[in-house]
Design a protein around this motif. Sequence first.
Motif, short mmCIF file in Angstrom:
data_model
loop_
_atom_site.label_atom_id
_atom_site.label_comp_id
_atom_site.label_asym_id
_atom_site.label_seq_id
_atom_site.Cartn_x
_atom_site.Cartn_y
_atom_site.Cartn_z
N VAL A 168 4.35 1.69 1.93
CA VAL A 168 5.41 2.66 1.67
C VAL A 168 4.78 4.04 1.86
O VAL A 168 3.82 4.39 1.18
N SER A 169 5.30 4.79 2.81
CA SER A 169 4.79 6.12 3.10
C SER A 169 5.80 7.15 2.62
O SER A 169 6.98 7.09 2.96
N PHE A 170 5.35 8.12 1.83
CA PHE A 170 6.30 9.04 1.22
C PHE A 170 6.03 10.50 1.58
O PHE A 170 4.93 10.88 1.97
N ALA A 171 7.07 11.29 1.43
CA ALA A 171 6.99 12.74 1.47
C ALA A 171 8.21 13.26 0.72
O ALA A 171 9.20 12.54 0.56
N SER A 172 8.16 14.49 0.28
CA SER A 172 9.25 15.08 -0.51
C SER A 172 9.56 14.23 -1.74
O SER A 172 10.72 14.12 -2.15
N ASN A 205 0.84 -1.20 0.00
CA ASN A 205 0.00 0.00 0.00
C ASN A 205 0.87 1.25 0.00
O ASN A 205 1.81 1.35 0.79
N VAL A 206 0.54 2.20 -0.87
CA VAL A 206 1.27 3.47 -0.92
C VAL A 206 0.51 4.51 -0.12
O VAL A 206 -0.67 4.76 -0.37
N SER A 207 1.18 5.09 0.87
CA SER A 207 0.57 6.08 1.75
C SER A 207 1.48 7.31 1.81
O SER A 207 2.45 7.40 1.06
N THR A 208 1.15 8.26 2.71
CA THR A 208 1.97 9.46 2.81
C THR A 208 2.20 9.84 4.27
O THR A 208 1.53 9.33 5.18
N LEU A 209 3.10 10.76 4.46
CA LEU A 209 3.43 11.28 5.79
C LEU A 209 2.23 11.97 6.45
O LEU A 209 2.21 12.15 7.66
N ALA A 210 1.23 12.32 5.66
CA ALA A 210 0.02 12.94 6.21
C ALA A 210 -0.63 12.06 7.27
O ALA A 210 -1.35 12.56 8.14
N ALA A 211 -0.38 10.76 7.22
CA ALA A 211 -0.94 9.84 8.22
C ALA A 211 -0.39 10.11 9.61
O ALA A 211 -1.02 9.76 10.61
N GLN A 212 0.78 10.75 9.69
CA GLN A 212 1.44 10.96 10.98
C GLN A 212 1.50 12.41 11.42
O GLN A 212 1.79 12.69 12.59
#
Length: 269
Positions: A193-197, A149-156
């Motif tokens: 995989v959680s991404f930012a930038s 699952n692809v997620s983002t830093l917005a979760a944290q």
Amino acid sequence: MSLAITGKTAIITGAAHGIGLAIARHFIDRGAHVMCADIDEAKLNAEFGDEARNDGPVRIFAGDLCQKLTVNNLLSATVDAYDRIDILINSARAFAPCDPLEPIQDVLEDMLRQNMMGALRLSQMTAKRMISLAEKENRTTGEVGTIINVSTLAAQRAQPELLAYSIACAAQDQATRSLAVALAPYRIRVNGVSFASVMSASLQAALKENGDWREAIVAGTPMGRIAPPSELAETVQYLASSGAGFVTGQVIQVDGGRSVIDPIAVPVY
């Protein structure tokens, strides 16, 4: 450690744009059979139409994967084309800001439906198909499949203007962990995989309207840059490969260190 995915069959959602497109291209280039799924049929055809016309490693599927019948059709099309499903990558995402002081029911329901419920249903139905295929082929040892699952830093991170989106991302991360435990006895791994930038399609669009954000993001990222989506695809490949054979229930940060400090008042796309 083997990172090979040659010959494996992967379903990749959100494959017509941004990160999903980068992951699809990465997997195709490394010898995987890829079913590229997206609601945007025109963009799918523009990106993969010529390749998909041949009986080769690429197929395309257009439809709303929040619909159960559409999901069934996607799974059947994949098995018809390649006889198996080894990998599911939920990279389709929808993004919408909201006013945190106003009722957000409609926005929240939409974000949950598109970013969490759709991926959850697809994951559940894919897992059932993976298990059924393994039983049919009498595969009693080895990995049955993997889901990413692809997620983002917005979760944290608490960003009020992203209240609904952040809740949906956090729910997706928890679904990753819960499914990992539920599917482990069936030899199916589930990770995130959680991404930012990272230069997602939504970030690219935002930077066109808010050019000064680029400097803030770069300055607030310890590694001092915005990464191309191909770098995220490398991590997804690792999780899909046998090199990650004992990794499940994890949400890996791919953000250049931004999650460690994240002082930026810029939304996470």
